[in-house]
Design a protein around this motif. Structure first.
Motif, short mmCIF file in Angstrom:
data_model
loop_
_atom_site.label_atom_id
_atom_site.label_comp_id
_atom_site.label_asym_id
_atom_site.label_seq_id
_atom_site.Cartn_x
_atom_site.Cartn_y
_atom_site.Cartn_z
N CYS A 16 0.83 -1.21 0.00
CA CYS A 16 0.00 0.00 0.00
C CYS A 16 0.86 1.26 0.00
CB CYS A 16 -0.93 0.03 1.21
SG CYS A 16 -2.24 -1.19 1.16
N LEU A 17 0.42 2.26 -0.75
CA LEU A 17 1.01 3.60 -0.69
C LEU A 17 0.12 4.46 0.19
CD1 LEU A 17 3.02 5.80 -1.67
CD2 LEU A 17 1.43 6.21 -3.58
N ALA A 77 9.38 7.38 -8.87
CA ALA A 77 8.06 6.74 -8.89
C ALA A 77 8.17 5.31 -9.40
CB ALA A 77 7.09 7.54 -9.76
N VAL A 78 9.02 5.08 -10.39
CA VAL A 78 9.20 3.73 -10.93
C VAL A 78 9.74 2.80 -9.85
CG1 VAL A 78 10.46 2.34 -12.62
CG2 VAL A 78 9.57 4.60 -13.26
N ALA A 79 10.75 3.27 -9.10
CA ALA A 79 11.35 2.44 -8.05
C ALA A 79 10.37 2.18 -6.91
CB ALA A 79 12.62 3.12 -7.53
N VAL A 80 9.60 3.20 -6.54
CA VAL A 80 8.66 3.04 -5.44
C VAL A 80 7.55 2.06 -5.82
CG1 VAL A 80 6.91 4.21 -4.04
CG2 VAL A 80 9.15 5.28 -4.40
N VAL A 81 7.02 2.19 -7.02
CA VAL A 81 5.97 1.27 -7.46
C VAL A 81 6.51 -0.16 -7.50
CG1 VAL A 81 4.52 0.60 -9.42
CG2 VAL A 81 4.62 2.99 -8.69
N ASP A 82 7.75 -0.32 -7.94
CA ASP A 82 8.36 -1.64 -7.94
C ASP A 82 8.43 -2.22 -6.53
OD1 ASP A 82 9.90 -3.80 -9.33
OD2 ASP A 82 11.49 -3.11 -7.99
N ALA A 83 8.78 -1.35 -5.56
CA ALA A 83 8.84 -1.79 -4.17
C ALA A 83 7.45 -2.17 -3.65
CB ALA A 83 9.46 -0.70 -3.30
N LEU A 84 6.45 -1.39 -4.03
CA LEU A 84 5.08 -1.71 -3.62
C LEU A 84 4.64 -3.06 -4.17
CD1 LEU A 84 3.42 1.80 -4.20
CD2 LEU A 84 3.81 0.71 -1.98
N GLN A 85 4.99 -3.32 -5.40
CA GLN A 85 4.60 -4.59 -6.01
C GLN A 85 5.32 -5.78 -5.40
OE1 GLN A 85 5.34 -3.43 -10.13
NE2 GLN A 85 3.14 -3.28 -10.50
N ARG A 86 6.46 -5.52 -4.76
CA ARG A 86 7.17 -6.59 -4.05
C ARG A 86 6.62 -6.78 -2.64
NH1 ARG A 86 11.82 -3.78 -5.79
NH2 ARG A 86 12.24 -3.26 -3.59
N GLY A 87 5.68 -5.91 -2.23
CA GLY A 87 5.07 -6.07 -0.91
C GLY A 87 5.47 -5.04 0.12
N ASP A 88 6.36 -4.10 -0.24
CA ASP A 88 6.70 -3.04 0.70
C ASP A 88 5.50 -2.11 0.91
OD1 ASP A 88 9.22 -4.04 0.85
OD2 ASP A 88 10.21 -2.37 -0.19
N SER A 89 5.45 -1.47 2.05
CA SER A 89 4.48 -0.41 2.30
C SER A 89 5.25 0.90 2.34
CB SER A 89 3.73 -0.64 3.62
OG SER A 89 4.66 -0.83 4.68
N ILE A 90 4.76 1.89 1.62
CA ILE A 90 5.46 3.17 1.48
C ILE A 90 4.53 4.30 1.90
CG2 ILE A 90 6.72 4.71 -0.08
CD1 ILE A 90 8.07 2.04 0.08
N ALA A 91 5.07 5.28 2.65
CA ALA A 91 4.32 6.49 2.98
C ALA A 91 4.90 7.65 2.18
CB ALA A 91 4.40 6.80 4.47
N LEU A 92 4.05 8.51 1.68
CA LEU A 92 4.45 9.72 0.97
C LEU A 92 4.14 10.93 1.84
CD1 LEU A 92 5.24 11.36 -1.63
CD2 LEU A 92 2.81 11.20 -2.27
N VAL A 93 5.14 11.78 2.06
CA VAL A 93 4.93 13.01 2.82
C VAL A 93 5.58 14.17 2.07
CG1 VAL A 93 4.86 11.82 5.05
CG2 VAL A 93 7.02 12.78 4.22
N SER A 94 5.08 15.38 2.32
CA SER A 94 5.73 16.59 1.83
C SER A 94 6.35 17.30 3.03
CB SER A 94 4.72 17.50 1.12
OG SER A 94 3.69 17.90 2.01
N ALA A 115 -0.48 1.01 -11.80
CA ALA A 115 0.06 -0.32 -11.56
C ALA A 115 -0.87 -1.20 -10.74
CB ALA A 115 1.42 -0.20 -10.86
N GLY A 116 -2.01 -0.65 -10.33
CA GLY A 116 -2.97 -1.42 -9.56
C GLY A 116 -2.67 -1.48 -8.07
N CYS A 117 -1.77 -0.63 -7.59
CA CYS A 117 -1.44 -0.60 -6.16
C CYS A 117 -2.54 0.14 -5.39
CB CYS A 117 -0.10 0.09 -5.92
SG CYS A 117 1.29 -0.68 -6.75
N GLU A 118 -2.74 -0.24 -4.15
CA GLU A 118 -3.71 0.44 -3.31
C GLU A 118 -3.09 1.73 -2.78
OE1 GLU A 118 -6.89 -0.55 0.27
OE2 GLU A 118 -5.20 -1.90 -0.10
#
Length: 295
Positions: A16-17, A77-94, A115-118
């Protein structure tokens, strides 16, 4: 019972992002759920890792950071989405407030969706909504226009376009341009009400609701009033009514019988609330070749 689609606050799911709002000033505005999410994700994508590092340290959060800002977002964004698809959970902050609201993050969220990530929002502070909520101007419908252009001509042109909006208009402005912006508003929209809010939720927070023509004097009265981060909420254009609406074209035809085009447009703008540039262009169409030299 807990809805399986909406787990208890603070639960972090793999893949999840999380788009997490952070305080815009007062650290007391950092919700417990946001803190738990930032502590529980695999990594945090931050606009400025130094600023976010200070915030996390204050709350005892030690999650690894990665930089995601306007200069590297498309690549990251490409690297983060790849990590999400591997099962990592990522938070985005400003740096402060809600990501994507005049801050980086759009490319990442779009890529994650594609990419279909939540993608899950962890809501919190937003300077634009905070200013609108205290403005006393209509809040049932509004326009957020982000930062006004830095160049004077482009800024004036943007203000003239926004002046046609019947909805309240929210903009951000930088401290080193606030005086010039106020002068433009005073000239272009003198009778509109404007809420100026600076340093929302910070120690020297201040706000004032005044007519645009009075705003430059208010700012000039105290040098501290040009400091900080600014939000402006501008009253929308008056709604037209059958009983009290000037037909701009008919009005200009009368005025052009007595005044040059520029002066006629200025008077018509004051009477109708429509942008002067728009009325000047209309005046030139109604009376081709009629400009100041004909007055």
């Amino acid at each position: 019972m807990t809805d399986p689609q909406h787990p208890e606050e603070g639960d972090v799911r793999p893949g999840c992002l999380y788009v997490v709002a952070t305080p815009i000033g007062n650290l007391g505005d950092f919700p417990p759920r946001a803190q738990r999410v930032l502590a529980g994700v695999t990594r945090i994508a931050a606009e400025d890792t130094r600023n976010t590092g200070v915030l996390l340290s204050h709350f005892g959060i030690h999650t690894p950071l990665l930089a995601l800002h306007e200069h590297n977002e498309e690549r990251q964004a490409v690297a983060v989405v790849d990590a999400l698809q591997r099962g990592d959970s990522i938070a985005l902050v400003s740096d402060a407030g809600t990501p994507l609201i005049s801050d980086p993050g759009f490319d990442l969220v779009r890529a994650a969706r594609a990419a279909g990530c939540e993608v899950i929002a962890v809501p919190g502070a937003c300077a634009a909504i905070a200013a609108l909520s205290i403005s006393g101007l209509p809040s049932d419908s509004f326009v957020f226009a982000g930062f006004l252009p830095a160049r004077a001509g482009a800024r004036r042109e943007r203000i003239e376009r926004l002046a046609r909006e019947s909805r309240s208009v929210i903009v951000y402005e930088a401290s080193h341009r606030i005086a010039e912006c106020a002068a433009d508003l005073a000239q272009l929209l003198p009778e509109r009400r404007v809420l100026l809010a600076r340093e929302i939720s910070k120690r020297f927070e201040q706000s004032v609701l005044t007519l645009a023509r009075e705003l430059p004097d208010w700012i000039a009265a105290d040098p501290n009033r040009t400091r900080g981060e600014f939000v402006l909420v501008i009253e929308g254009a008056p709604q037209a009514t059958d009983a009290a609406t000037f037909d701009a074209q008919s009005l200009l035809r009368v005025l052009l019988g007595e005044l040059p085009a520029a002066r006629a447009a200025k008077v018509a703008a004051a009477l109708t609330g429509r942008p002067k540039r728009e009325l000047y262009d209309l005046a030139l169409r109604l009376a081709p070749g009629r400009d100041e030299s004909n007055g």
